[in-house]
Design a protein around this motif. Structure first.
Motif: not given
Length: 135
Positions: A85-88, A90-98, A115-126
């Motif tokens: 999970v890479r999240h911006s 303003d989207d950390s809550g949505g990224a965690w839910a996904s 689960t690996v979570v890291s900050p990024a400029e653009k949110s993505e999940i795979y």
């Protein structure tokens, strides 16, 4: 017969040179930066703990869910689903839910999940299905 003993030495030398080239290239690929990356050192312990991925899942509209996709994959007791999970900011809550939803879907099918979570400029999940040898 005796006159042909040293006739093909150049072929053996070419084979040895090719082997040396391949070995050097494989050693360099582990230390050289990739696509403009300034990092020239070995991977961090967090990066080194993951075995190579076997398959990659990205959620797309109209595509299969993670569970449907996992049902089509070969079963192996070493299989681990790693959700990245890479999240911006303003989207950390949505990224965690996904990530939680994908994790529950994989666990319900009997897969070990990390689960690996890291900050990024653009949110993505795979998700990556890999076969860990350390388990």
């Amino acid at each position: 017969m005796i006159g042909q003993v040293g006739k093909h030495w150049h072929i053996i030398l070419a084979d040895l040179a090719l082997i040396l080239f391949v070995l050097t290239l494989s050693a360099l690929s582990k230390t050289l930066p990739v696509d403009g990356d300034d990092q020239t050192e070995s991977p961090s312990p967090e990066q080194a703990q993951f075995d190579p991925a076997q398959t990659l899942y990205r959620p797309v509209s109209g595509g299969p869910s993670l569970g449907e996709w996992l049902d089509r994959q070969p079963r192996d007791p070493r299989a681990t689903v790693t959700i990245h999970v890479r999240h911006s900011e303003d989207d950390s809550g949505g990224a965690w839910a996904s990530a939680r939803a994908l994790s529950e879907e994989a666990e319900s099918r009997g897969f070990a999940v990390r689960t690996v979570v890291s900050p990024a400029e653009k949110s993505e999940i795979y998700a990556i299905l890999g076969f860990d040898t350390r388990r």
